[in-house]
Write an enzyme that holds these catalytic residues in place. Structure first.
Site, short mmCIF file in Angstrom:
data_model
loop_
_atom_site.label_atom_id
_atom_site.label_comp_id
_atom_site.label_asym_id
_atom_site.label_seq_id
_atom_site.Cartn_x
_atom_site.Cartn_y
_atom_site.Cartn_z
N HIS A 29 0.90 -1.16 -0.05
CA HIS A 29 -0.12 -0.01 -0.13
C HIS A 29 1.30 0.95 -0.40
O HIS A 29 0.75 1.79 -0.93
CB HIS A 29 -0.49 -0.11 1.36
CG HIS A 29 -2.30 1.44 1.08
ND1 HIS A 29 -3.13 1.00 1.30
CD2 HIS A 29 -1.10 2.05 1.44
CE1 HIS A 29 -4.03 2.36 1.22
NE2 HIS A 29 -2.69 3.53 1.79
N GLU A 30 1.35 1.63 1.02
CA GLU A 30 2.81 2.40 1.17
C GLU A 30 4.07 2.76 0.26
O GLU A 30 3.76 3.58 -0.48
CB GLU A 30 3.31 3.07 2.58
CG GLU A 30 2.05 1.92 3.44
CD GLU A 30 0.86 3.68 3.47
OE1 GLU A 30 1.40 4.37 3.23
OE2 GLU A 30 0.46 3.52 3.97
N HIS A 33 1.93 4.33 -3.20
CA HIS A 33 1.38 5.52 -3.03
C HIS A 33 4.05 6.38 -3.46
O HIS A 33 3.51 7.40 -4.01
CB HIS A 33 1.25 6.27 -1.46
CG HIS A 33 0.16 5.92 -0.85
ND1 HIS A 33 -0.60 6.58 -1.90
CD2 HIS A 33 -0.43 5.68 -0.07
CE1 HIS A 33 -2.17 6.26 -1.16
NE2 HIS A 33 -1.97 5.29 0.06
#
Length: 227
Positions: A29-30, A33
């Site tokens: 997820h990170e 980003h």
């Protein structure tokens, strides 16, 4: 042990699968980003060592504790400077959406793998009962929580991605007003934690939604592979 069983939302015997799921889900997820922010011209996350799948740099202790005891939480947000983007609003939306969409993709792939392994009898070939149960438990945990994190992170509440997306959609005047609420983010989630009515209105529908997505994808893959 009894005390932990009472305060943890996840049963102790399922905790290892849950933690493995978090390690993968939060890291991807990170990283997503950071990857898109860097691709669009903002090196902030990369320069701070966040353009990596190393879970140690992504975990937020408070977010993980909340997830364990309340059933919702988050990783440490990736720093993004939208001023470095050629088109701050449009690219900002893509960067914010990349995280939740990565969890949707993980759940999608996990469901497909699980259905394939089950459909062609590969899991049934496991003779060890403990390992057999572990495989089923892990996939159930991994797929459900990734779908949940996809939905949860789209909530328009700071510091979640849905809030960042909302910031880039609304007019500048409204965006300035939204900024005033960011300081209350921790309080907002503590209220959701301690007030059952809030939790049932905000969080429970996400559980139901995650189960629905899991069921729909599972049904699709069963049909696709002749189940």
């Amino acid at each position: 042990m009894d005390f932990l069983n009472k305060i943890l939302r996840i049963p102790l015997d399922q905790l290892p699968y849950f933690l493995i799921t978090l390690i993968i889900a939060f890291s991807v997820h990170e990283f997503s980003h950071a990857y898109f922010a860097n691709k669009f011209g903002d090196p902030t996350a990369r320069l701070q060592g966040r353009l990596t799948l190393n879970p140690a740099v992504h975990f937020d202790l408070f977010g993980v504790i909340l997830l364990l005891i309340a059933g919702f939480g988050w990783a440490r947000p990736v720093p993004v400077n939208r001023d470095n983007f050629e088109k701050p609003r449009q690219m900002g939306i893509v960067v914010a959406a990349a995280g939740p969409l990565s969890n949707l993709l993980l759940g999608f792939l996990g469901t497909m793998i699980y259905v394939v392994l089950s459909r062609f009898g590969i899991i049934d070939m496991i003779s060890n009962e403990i390992l057999y149960n572990a495989v089923h438990t892990f996939f159930a945990m991994f797929n459900f929580w990734n779908f949940f994190l996809f939905l949860f992170n789209l909530l328009p509440l700071p510091p979640l991605d849905g809030y960042r997306i909302l910031e880039d959609i609304v007019p500048d005047r409204a965006r300035i007003s939204l900024k005033q609420f960011e300081q209350w983010s921790v309080l907002i989630f503590l209220l959701i934690l301690i007030i059952p009515q809030l939790r049932s209105v905000i969080i429970q529908p996400l559980y139901a939604g995650a189960e629905t997505i899991y069921f729909q994808f599972g049904s699709f893959f069963l049909m696709l592979f002749g189940g």
